[in-house]
Each structure stands twice: as C-alpha cells, then as structure tokens.
Motif scaffolding. Structure first.
Motif, PDB file in Angstrom:
ATOM      1  N   LEU A  49       0.827  -1.204   0.000  1.00 33.65           N
ATOM      2  CA  LEU A  49       0.000   0.000   0.000  1.00 33.65           C
ATOM      3  C   LEU A  49       0.862   1.255   0.000  1.00 33.65           C
ATOM      4  CD1 LEU A  49      -2.759  -1.102   2.535  1.00 33.65           C
ATOM      5  CD2 LEU A  49      -3.056  -0.738   0.081  1.00 33.65           C
ATOM      6  N   ASP A  50       1.969   1.226   0.735  1.00 32.74           N
ATOM      7  CA  ASP A  50       2.888   2.374   0.735  1.00 32.74           C
ATOM      8  C   ASP A  50       3.405   2.652  -0.673  1.00 32.74           C
ATOM      9  OD1 ASP A  50       2.593   2.596   3.472  1.00 32.74           O
ATOM     10  OD2 ASP A  50       4.508   1.626   3.949  1.00 32.74           O
ATOM     11  N   ASP A  51       3.685   1.594  -1.422  1.00 35.75           N
ATOM     12  CA  ASP A  51       4.256   1.746  -2.760  1.00 35.75           C
ATOM     13  C   ASP A  51       3.254   2.295  -3.774  1.00 35.75           C
ATOM     14  OD1 ASP A  51       6.651   0.784  -1.825  1.00 35.75           O
ATOM     15  OD2 ASP A  51       6.373  -1.253  -2.590  1.00 35.75           O
ATOM     16  N   MET A  52       1.966   2.304  -3.424  1.00 36.93           N
ATOM     17  CA  MET A  52       0.944   2.756  -4.368  1.00 36.93           C
ATOM     18  C   MET A  52       0.859   4.270  -4.465  1.00 36.93           C
ATOM     19  SD  MET A  52      -2.226   0.142  -3.823  1.00 36.93           S
ATOM     20  CE  MET A  52      -2.982   0.727  -5.357  1.00 36.93           C
ATOM     21  N   GLY A  53       1.330   4.968  -3.434  1.00 37.61           N
ATOM     22  CA  GLY A  53       1.275   6.424  -3.474  1.00 37.61           C
ATOM     23  C   GLY A  53      -0.064   7.008  -3.069  1.00 37.61           C
ATOM     24  N   VAL A  54      -0.983   6.186  -2.542  1.00 41.95           N
ATOM     25  CA  VAL A  54      -2.261   6.707  -2.075  1.00 41.95           C
ATOM     26  C   VAL A  54      -2.109   7.164  -0.631  1.00 41.95           C
ATOM     27  CG1 VAL A  54      -3.578   5.207  -3.603  1.00 41.95           C
ATOM     28  CG2 VAL A  54      -3.034   4.431  -1.279  1.00 41.95           C
ATOM     29  N   ASP A  55      -3.078   7.925  -0.144  1.00 40.66           N
ATOM     30  CA  ASP A  55      -3.103   8.258   1.271  1.00 40.66           C
ATOM     31  C   ASP A  55      -3.451   6.998   2.046  1.00 40.66           C
ATOM     32  OD1 ASP A  55      -2.619  10.921   0.638  1.00 40.66           O
ATOM     33  OD2 ASP A  55      -4.753  11.438   0.612  1.00 40.66           O
ATOM     34  N   VAL A  56      -2.625   6.630   3.015  1.00 41.82           N
ATOM     35  CA  VAL A  56      -2.849   5.380   3.731  1.00 41.82           C
ATOM     36  C   VAL A  56      -2.542   5.553   5.212  1.00 41.82           C
ATOM     37  CG1 VAL A  56      -0.516   4.552   3.173  1.00 41.82           C
ATOM     38  CG2 VAL A  56      -2.291   2.922   3.850  1.00 41.82           C
ATOM     39  N   THR A  57      -3.415   5.018   6.044  1.00 36.91           N
ATOM     40  CA  THR A  57      -3.168   4.916   7.480  1.00 36.91           C
ATOM     41  C   THR A  57      -3.120   3.449   7.854  1.00 36.91           C
ATOM     42  OG1 THR A  57      -4.189   7.021   8.117  1.00 36.91           O
ATOM     43  CG2 THR A  57      -4.089   5.314   9.795  1.00 36.91           C
ATOM     44  N   HIS A  58      -2.018   3.041   8.473  1.00 40.17           N
ATOM     45  CA  HIS A  58      -1.894   1.684   8.987  1.00 40.17           C
ATOM     46  C   HIS A  58      -2.240   1.708  10.473  1.00 40.17           C
ATOM     47  CE1 HIS A  58       0.037   0.650   5.246  1.00 40.17           C
ATOM     48  NE2 HIS A  58       1.033   1.475   5.472  1.00 40.17           N
ATOM     49  N   LEU A  59      -3.215   0.903  10.866  1.00 40.76           N
ATOM     50  CA  LEU A  59      -3.576   0.780  12.276  1.00 40.76           C
ATOM     51  C   LEU A  59      -2.807  -0.390  12.872  1.00 40.76           C
ATOM     52  CD1 LEU A  59      -7.456   1.308  12.177  1.00 40.76           C
ATOM     53  CD2 LEU A  59      -5.654   3.018  12.515  1.00 40.76           C
ATOM     54  N   ARG A  60      -1.807  -0.103  13.677  1.00 38.59           N
ATOM     55  CA  ARG A  60      -1.009  -1.150  14.318  1.00 38.59           C
ATOM     56  C   ARG A  60      -1.678  -1.500  15.652  1.00 38.59           C
ATOM     57  NH1 ARG A  60       4.607   0.392  12.594  1.00 38.59           N
ATOM     58  NH2 ARG A  60       4.575   0.012  10.339  1.00 38.59           N
ATOM     59  N   CYS A  61      -2.392  -2.608  15.657  1.00 38.10           N
ATOM     60  CA  CYS A  61      -3.272  -2.955  16.772  1.00 38.10           C
ATOM     61  C   CYS A  61      -2.604  -3.932  17.731  1.00 38.10           C
ATOM     62  CB  CYS A  61      -4.565  -3.580  16.238  1.00 38.10           C
ATOM     63  SG  CYS A  61      -5.419  -2.533  15.046  1.00 38.10           S
ATOM     64  N   GLY A  62      -3.040  -3.864  18.981  1.00 44.49           N
ATOM     65  CA  GLY A  62      -2.576  -4.790  19.996  1.00 44.49           C
ATOM     66  C   GLY A  62      -3.256  -6.141  19.881  1.00 44.49           C
ATOM     67  N   TYR A  63      -3.073  -6.963  20.903  1.00 45.43           N
ATOM     68  CA  TYR A  63      -3.615  -8.319  20.961  1.00 45.43           C
ATOM     69  C   TYR A  63      -5.118  -8.247  21.184  1.00 45.43           C
ATOM     70  CZ  TYR A  63      -3.590 -13.327  22.215  1.00 45.43           C
ATOM     71  OH  TYR A  63      -3.794 -14.679  22.250  1.00 45.43           O
ATOM     72  N   PHE A  64      -5.874  -8.877  20.294  1.00 44.02           N
ATOM     73  CA  PHE A  64      -7.337  -8.799  20.370  1.00 44.02           C
ATOM     74  C   PHE A  64      -7.865  -9.547  21.600  1.00 44.02           C
ATOM     75  CE2 PHE A  64      -8.709  -8.209  15.643  1.00 44.02           C
ATOM     76  CZ  PHE A  64      -7.839  -7.138  15.532  1.00 44.02           C
ATOM     77  N   PHE A  65      -8.782  -8.931  22.331  1.00 47.48           N
ATOM     78  CA  PHE A  65      -9.488  -9.645  23.392  1.00 47.48           C
ATOM     79  C   PHE A  65     -10.119 -10.929  22.846  1.00 47.48           C
ATOM     80  CE2 PHE A  65     -10.779  -5.463  25.789  1.00 47.48           C
ATOM     81  CZ  PHE A  65      -9.455  -5.222  26.096  1.00 47.48           C
ATOM     82  N   THR A  66     -10.648 -10.845  21.645  1.00 45.15           N
ATOM     83  CA  THR A  66     -11.387 -11.972  21.066  1.00 45.15           C
ATOM     84  C   THR A  66     -10.508 -13.182  20.779  1.00 45.15           C
ATOM     85  OG1 THR A  66     -11.160 -10.819  18.947  1.00 45.15           O
ATOM     86  CG2 THR A  66     -13.281 -10.635  20.076  1.00 45.15           C
TER      87      THR A  66
END
Length: 276
Positions: free
Chosen positions: A113-130
């Motif tokens: 996605l970074d290489d595409m040149g679009v606006d991008v937000t990566h959500l780096r998430c913790g360990y899921f409760f689920t």
C-alpha cells in the motif's frame, strides 16, 4: 464516499455507524482476496478502504502466500477503482517486516500500500481480546497455556474499539500521506494480570502457565493446523518475545477505552459458565 470494509471489527463499525453516515457513505463488507472486490466498485468513486485480511484457517498450507494473494487483490481493487484513501488494519510487530510469523503478511500489505502512493493509514493494533475465544476449552478447564513470559506486558484491545478508530479515520478529512496509528487498548497487561482479570470477570479461577515452544507446537498440530500455519502462529509470539520494542509508544492517542474486565464480563463469561 464509498468504503470497502472486509473485517469483523469493520463490520462492527458499519453496524454501529450513525444513521446520518448513510447519506454520505456506502459501506461494503467484503473479504480481502475475494474476486468480488473489484466488481463491488463498478461505479467508480474516489473513496476510502479499510482492510484487514482474515486468513487464519487450519487448512492453510502457506499463510504468508495467502497474504500475498490477498494483497494483490486489494491493490487491484484500489488501483482499478481509483480509491485515494486507505485505512489498513495491521498489527503491532508489523514494523519488524520479517520474523513475526503471520504478522509478516500484514507487513507485506503495508509495504504494498505504501508503494501505491495513495493516502494510507496503517492501524497497528494490539492483541485482540477476542483471541481468548480460541481458548474456550482451556478457560473452562481453568488453565491458559502460553509461550510468552508471564510477566511480559503487551497491548490488549477490543476489536470494537479498533472499528471506531478505523471509522473515525475513514471519515476524517484532516490527514493525508502515509500515517501509522497504533491502537493499544486501555492499558498494557501481562498474562498473569489477564488471568486475574478473567477470574474476577467470570467467577472462575483461571490460572496461566508458560509452556515450551515444542509443547505449543504439538498442541497446534493436534488442533489440525498444517505445518506452515503452526509456524506462522508461533512466530507471532516468538518474534515479539526477545527485546522487541514497538515503534509506536503508548500515548493518549493510541489508548482506547474498553477494558478487558468489561469485555470478558459481557462476552466471555457466559461462554465459560453456560457451557459447564
């Protein structure tokens, strides 16, 4: 605005979005890697995409190859439909790029996605409760088995909170370029603390013990996982075990409200107690 939302947490965001949002956005719930992704945008719009591959399957021979295929599908959808803004549900540990098991697949998607040149937000998430729901039998028996040090703190987060962060980013016009937003939950927890919280929330004594990697590998094989998937699952723990420091530190912006105690009481307690 059209949004592409192929994850359980994003489905939650769609289900709980304010009614007024339907006037300005259309939410599509799809599976990344599906052939239906590009066709879902036959009427081209410049919009946003929230993406989180869900490839955890006991039948997968090569989970990382699955991520490569899913990423190709996502990139094709973004390209063919000129989607200019993407919010991608990733994970703590993806910043290592290699050596973190299945998380390496998320790192591959981040890079693509970074290489595409679009606006991008990566959500780096913790360990899921689920993730605890994959260990219901162990919880009912009263003992969790893990391969991480029992006193090692890590971020724990409710998927619903991730969904709200993703929805906020999707609808916000204030960001552009490449962004990384961590989603860390309310506080870091050790496995010992998790056992104490679950015991109080469920009314059952739950203990936790650390077992060797080899013992966990045997358990995963007995659960029907392929060799490739076993190593991918183990890597998500072993790759973060030795001297790993997350790139995004906890701040007020990365902290979300839902506690493990509240989630366990609402969602986990009945699954343990009612089955007894």
């Amino acid at each position: 605005m059209r949004t592409l939302v192929p994850s359980r947490s994003a489905r939650s965001a769609a289900a709980h979005s304010p009614p007024d949002c339907s006037r300005v956005s259309e939410v599509k719930v799809l599976i990344v890697g599906s052939r239906s992704i590009p066709s879902a945008f036959q009427e081209r719009r410049t919009g946003s995409a929230a993406s989180a591959p869900s490839l955890h399957s006991t039948g997968s021979e090569d989970p990382l190859a699955d991520y490569v295929r899913a990423t190709s599908s996502l990139v094709r959808a973004v390209t063919e439909n000129r989607i200019g803004r993407v919010v991608f549900q990733s994970s703590v540990g993806a910043e290592k790029r290699h050596g973190v098991g299945e998380i390496d697949g998320l790192a591959h998607t981040e890079t693509a996605l970074d290489d595409m040149g679009v606006d991008v937000t990566h959500l780096r998430c913790g360990y899921f409760f689920t993730n605890l729901e994959f260990q219901l039998n162990a919880l009912r028996a009263g003992t969790l088995q893990v391969i991480l040090p029992l006193d090692h703190p890590m971020a724990w987060v409710a998927p619903r909170d991730i969904a709200e962060v993703a929805a906020t980013r999707l609808l916000s016009p204030t960001w552009s370029g490449r962004c990384v937003q961590a989603v860390h939950g309310p506080t870091d927890l050790t496995w010992r603390q998790v056992a104490e919280i679950l015991s109080a929330a469920t009314g059952r004594q739950i203990n936790v013990e650390r077992i060797p990697d080899s013992a966990m590998r045997t358990q995963l094989h007995q659960a029907g996982m392929t060799d490739g998937l076993v190593e991918a699952v183990l890597g998500m723990s072993t790759g973060l075990r030795e001297n790993f420091v997350p790139e995004q530190r906890r701040t007020i912006q990365t902290t979300t409200p839902t506690t493990l105690a509240a989630w366990a009481y609402d969602h986990l307690r009945h699954q343990i107690v009612d089955a007894s």
